[in-house]
Enzyme design. Structure first.
Site: not given
Ligand code: GLA
Length: 460
Positions: A104-105, A181, A183, A215, A240, A244
């Site tokens: 992820d991030d 993914k 975002d 997202s 999404r 979260d």
């Molecule tokens: C958002 C996304 C999360 C995650 C964070 C990462 O909040 O919805 O799922 O990926 O960013 O910073």
């Protein structure tokens, strides 16, 4: 008949058949046409459990040790993914379908390279992303990566502005990434409306099948008219819709409620290749009891949700593991028809019933208790739950017991507070029936292994 005719007739028929097949598939293929994710994707995703924890020097417990602690800060993040890949491939997860390992991030360097490309943080990913992708592929796994439509990711790392979309899509393909993914932090609605479809096109144009997780709807409130689910189904494999997930039952319940309240809009949007994503599974973390972990798993299966665990597979308890590895729940989640289930009963007593139609005239039922007092004895019949007249084979997904039930037979299920009873329902096959009545006696019941709260036997 001339030779010409003899030869052309089968050819013509073949052409006709090809035309018919493509016309048919065009009629049924509304999803992003990259052939990916015909059933909900399954795997592991770093975010909920590991967030942006890159500080192994000060937080050794929550980052990964593979090397001597002195070197931890250099190696930690890459090792996290290698360790999870090892667990997925060695502890029975991969065979069940959990094949994605998703970063992820916070994976990238704060700066793009001289050619303007994204690059992995050289200290935490010394081997680069492609090496990690190869590591996954060698083990029959897939690698997912994270990016953001906007100037920055939510964690403040470089984002993908509109002018960088083609370049970033190509970089993902060059690295042999399998899922992306995208975002939506630090962009506005207009930019998102351009960027998400453009990224879909750019990913397709690379020629590499890359599952595309958007997202976008989550940034636009998740509902029409701001969100166009028809369009999403055409450009993304999953999306999404909502906020979260956090490591708490409140958070899970809040997500279940939002998806149930809006099911009339959401359920029709899902299907093979296009899924609503209520966010990660958190069984194995700190916030859920076993009952609640079962509830999340059962309801995610009913919702045809992607199953991305965010937990520590190195230290997961056997209880959480057996919930996440339950074969029947996974089979229900992965049903080929890909129809998202719904809440069909919302009782005043805080019992909810969810239902999902499955292939071969089967279905799944979940009796869910929102109560917080004690196990509740819920009485109903299959007929009341819209089942047509007949006799059904019931398999209790978590107790692994079977029984048969007629649509008109009254039964009682004992549902624990914040817990579920989950059934797979099918028409009884003859051989099953004989086996079930071995020696003229009914073998086992779907209910009642808990003494005081055991339900009375069901008379068939
Ligand atoms: C958002 C996304 C999360 C995650 C964070 C990462 O909040 O919805 O799922 O990926 O960013 O910073």
């Amino acid at each position: 008949m001339s030779t010409f005719e003899v030869e052309t007739l089968p050819k013509l028929l073949m052409h006709l058949a090809v035309l018919l097949v493509s016309a048919l598939s065009a009629a049924v293929t509304f999803a992003l046409d990259n052939g990916e994710m015909r059933v909900p994707p399954m795997g592991w995703l770093a975010w909920e459990r590991f967030r942006c924890d890159i500080d192994c020097a000060h937080d050794p417990k929550n980052c990964i040790r593979r090397v001597h602690p002195t070197f931890l800060s250099k190696q930690a993040y890459e090792n996290l993914f290698i360790d999870m890949a090892d667990r997925l491939s060695e502890d029975g997860w991969r065979e069940l379908g959990y094949v994605y390992v998703n970063i992820d991030d916070c994976w990238s360097s704060m700066k793009r390279d001289e050619q303007g490309r994204l690059q992995a943080d050289p200290k935490r990913f010394p081997g680069g992303i492609q090496k990690l992708a190869r590591y996954m592929h060698d083990r029959g796994l897939k690698l997912g990566l994270y990016g953001d439509m906007g100037t920055h990711t939510c964690g403040g790392y470089p984002g993908t502005t509109l002018d960088k979309i083609d370049l970033d899509a190509q970089t993902l393909a060059d690295w042999e990434v399998d899922m992306f993914k995208f975002d939506g932090c630090y962009s506005n609605a207009t930019e998102q409306a351009k960027g998400y479809p453009l990224m879909s096109k750019a990913l397709n144009a690379t020629g590499r099948p890359i599952g595309y997780s958007c997202s976008w709807p989550a940034y636009q409130g998740g509902l029409p008219p701001k969100v166009n689910y028809t369009q999403l189904g055409e450009i993304c494999n999953l999306w999404r819709n909502y906020g979260d997930i956090q490591d708490s039952w409140d958070s899970v319940l809040n997500i279940i409620d939002w998806f149930s309240e809006n099911q009339a809009v959401l359920a029709p949007a899902a299907g093979p290749g296009k899924w609503n994503d209520p966010d990660m599974l958190i069984a194995g973390d700190f916030g859920l009891s076993m009952e609640q972990s079962r509830s999340q798993m059962a309801l995610w299966a009913i919702m045809a949700a992607p199953l991305f665990m965010s937990n520590d597979l190195r230290t997961i308890s056997s209880g959480a593991r057996s919930i996440l590895q339950n074969k029947m729940v996974i089979t229900i989640n992965q049903d080929a028809m890909g129809i998202q289930g719904r809440r069909i009963v919302k009782e005043k007593n805080d019992i909810n019933v969810f239902w999902r139609p499955l292939s071969n005239n089967a279905s799944a039922l979940v009796f869910f208790s929102r109560r917080t007092d004690m196990p509740y004895r819920y009485q109903t019949t299959l007929g009341k739950l819209n089942y047509t007249a007949g006799s059904y084979m019931i398999y209790d997904v978590f107790t692994e017991k079977t029984m048969t039930l007629k649509d008109s037979t009254s039964f009682v299920v004992s549902v624990n507070p914040t817990g579920v009873v989950m059934w797979h329902v099918s028409a009884p096959a003859k051989w099953n029936f004989r086996q079930f009545y071995k020696g003229g006696r009914r073998q086992g019941s779907a209910f009642g292994n808990d003494g005081q709260n055991a339900v009375p036997p069901v008379f068939l």
